[in-house]
Design a protein around this motif. Structure first.
Motif, short mmCIF file in Angstrom:
data_model
loop_
_atom_site.label_atom_id
_atom_site.label_comp_id
_atom_site.label_asym_id
_atom_site.label_seq_id
_atom_site.Cartn_x
_atom_site.Cartn_y
_atom_site.Cartn_z
N VAL A 104 46.67 28.46 39.98
CA VAL A 104 47.04 28.55 38.56
C VAL A 104 47.89 27.34 38.18
CG1 VAL A 104 48.42 29.87 36.89
CG2 VAL A 104 46.82 31.06 38.41
N LEU A 105 48.86 27.00 39.01
CA LEU A 105 49.74 25.87 38.73
C LEU A 105 48.94 24.57 38.59
CD1 LEU A 105 52.77 25.04 38.51
CD2 LEU A 105 52.68 24.57 40.97
N TYR A 120 58.01 20.76 32.39
CA TYR A 120 59.35 21.33 32.57
C TYR A 120 59.14 22.83 32.75
CZ TYR A 120 64.02 23.04 31.47
OH TYR A 120 65.23 23.67 31.52
N LEU A 121 59.93 23.42 33.63
CA LEU A 121 59.88 24.87 33.78
C LEU A 121 61.19 25.36 34.36
CD1 LEU A 121 59.44 25.68 37.04
CD2 LEU A 121 57.21 24.74 36.55
N THR A 122 61.42 26.64 34.20
CA THR A 122 62.57 27.27 34.84
C THR A 122 62.07 28.52 35.56
OG1 THR A 122 63.13 28.62 32.91
CG2 THR A 122 64.23 26.47 33.12
N THR A 123 62.80 28.89 36.58
CA THR A 123 62.57 30.16 37.25
C THR A 123 63.93 30.79 37.50
OG1 THR A 123 61.30 31.28 38.98
CG2 THR A 123 62.55 29.32 39.64
N GLY A 124 63.92 32.04 37.86
CA GLY A 124 65.18 32.75 38.07
C GLY A 124 65.69 32.63 39.49
N PHE A 125 66.97 32.88 39.65
CA PHE A 125 67.63 32.74 40.94
C PHE A 125 67.20 33.80 41.95
CE2 PHE A 125 70.25 35.51 38.41
CZ PHE A 125 70.69 36.49 39.30
N GLY A 133 59.99 27.95 46.05
CA GLY A 133 59.19 27.34 47.11
C GLY A 133 57.89 26.77 46.58
N LEU A 134 57.23 27.49 45.68
CA LEU A 134 55.98 27.01 45.08
C LEU A 134 56.19 25.67 44.39
CD1 LEU A 134 52.98 27.51 44.12
CD2 LEU A 134 54.01 28.59 42.11
N TYR A 135 57.22 25.57 43.58
CA TYR A 135 57.45 24.34 42.82
C TYR A 135 57.87 23.19 43.72
CZ TYR A 135 57.13 27.80 39.17
OH TYR A 135 56.70 28.84 38.38
N LEU A 136 58.75 23.46 44.67
CA LEU A 136 59.20 22.38 45.55
C LEU A 136 58.07 21.85 46.43
CD1 LEU A 136 62.73 23.67 46.63
CD2 LEU A 136 62.20 21.79 45.06
N GLU A 166 61.11 19.82 37.05
CA GLU A 166 60.24 18.95 36.27
C GLU A 166 59.24 18.27 37.19
OE1 GLU A 166 62.04 15.60 34.31
OE2 GLU A 166 62.82 14.79 36.17
N LYS A 167 58.15 17.81 36.57
CA LYS A 167 57.14 17.04 37.28
C LYS A 167 56.48 16.11 36.28
CE LYS A 167 53.07 17.48 40.25
NZ LYS A 167 52.19 18.45 40.94
N LEU A 168 56.33 14.86 36.67
CA LEU A 168 55.61 13.90 35.84
C LEU A 168 54.14 13.98 36.18
CD1 LEU A 168 58.05 10.85 35.98
CD2 LEU A 168 57.93 12.68 34.29
N LEU A 169 53.32 13.99 35.15
CA LEU A 169 51.87 14.05 35.34
C LEU A 169 51.28 12.66 35.27
CD1 LEU A 169 51.04 17.09 33.02
CD2 LEU A 169 51.25 17.07 35.52
N PRO A 170 50.17 12.44 35.98
CA PRO A 170 49.51 11.14 35.84
C PRO A 170 49.00 10.97 34.42
CG PRO A 170 48.33 12.58 37.39
CD PRO A 170 49.50 13.34 36.88
#
Length: 183
Positions: A102-103, A119-124, A131-134, A157-161
């Motif tokens: 999905v990501l 940009y995204l946020t997740t909860g603590f 882990g998915l994002y990192l 955050e992540k920069l896209l090509p």
């Protein structure tokens, strides 16, 4: 078993069971930390229209006609940044790489719609999401060694090509034949 993506709307009946389970999960993880009904308020914070083209998208991953995972994005603070929301896998189907699928698809669609940054946020209390994002190229915009409960909202955050041409998402109505593709 055939999995396929469909771009639709949060109001699609196919999305309802997944959204209900996500609401329950938020309440299970954070109910004792936040006020009563906080999960419902969070799930209703955004109008469905913010997840519609040309600035957003709402994605379901279907298996045998049932939603098994999904996610969404909307425009963030500037026209070059998409904010990902509600990336979710049905609880009985975790640890199969579905959230990553999905990501990756959401990233590709955001790029097709002209976004260059995510940009995204997740909860603590969502270490699986952290882990998915990192592990998928996202940069933590917080001190990963700090007590995450004191931070609460964990931004990434992540920069896209950069892509030479962009194209809009399929119309966010009922699923269209052209809106499906297998994974």
């Amino acid at each position: 078993m055939s999995d396929r993506f469909v771009y639709t709307t949060p109001l699609d009946p196919l999305a309802k069971p997944l959204i209900e389970e996500l609401t329950f999960e938020y309440d299970s993880r954070y109910g004792s930390f936040y006020e009563a009904e906080a999960a419902i308020k969070e799930m209703n914070r955004y109008a469905p229209e913010v997840f519609a083209p040309p600035h957003g998208g709402f994605l379901l991953l279907l298996r045998d006609g049932q939603a098994i995972a999904g996610g969404a994005f909307m425009r963030h603070e500037d026209e070059g940044t998409a904010e990902f929301k509600r990336i979710w896998t049905h609880s009985s189907l975790r640890r199969q790489g579905l959230a990553r699928k999905v990501l990756v698809e959401l990233e590709a669609q955001a790029a097709r719609q002209g976004y260059s940054r995510i940009y995204l946020t997740t909860g603590f209390r969502q270490p699986e999401a952290v882990g998915l994002y990192l592990t998928n190229g996202y940069t933590a915009l917080f001190d990963t060694t700090a007590d995450l409960e004191t931070i609460r909202k964990l931004p990434f955050e992540k920069l896209l090509p950069v892509r030479p041409q962009s194209r809009p998402a399929p119309a966010a109505t009922q699923p269209l034949a052209g809106a499906f593709h297998s994974v």
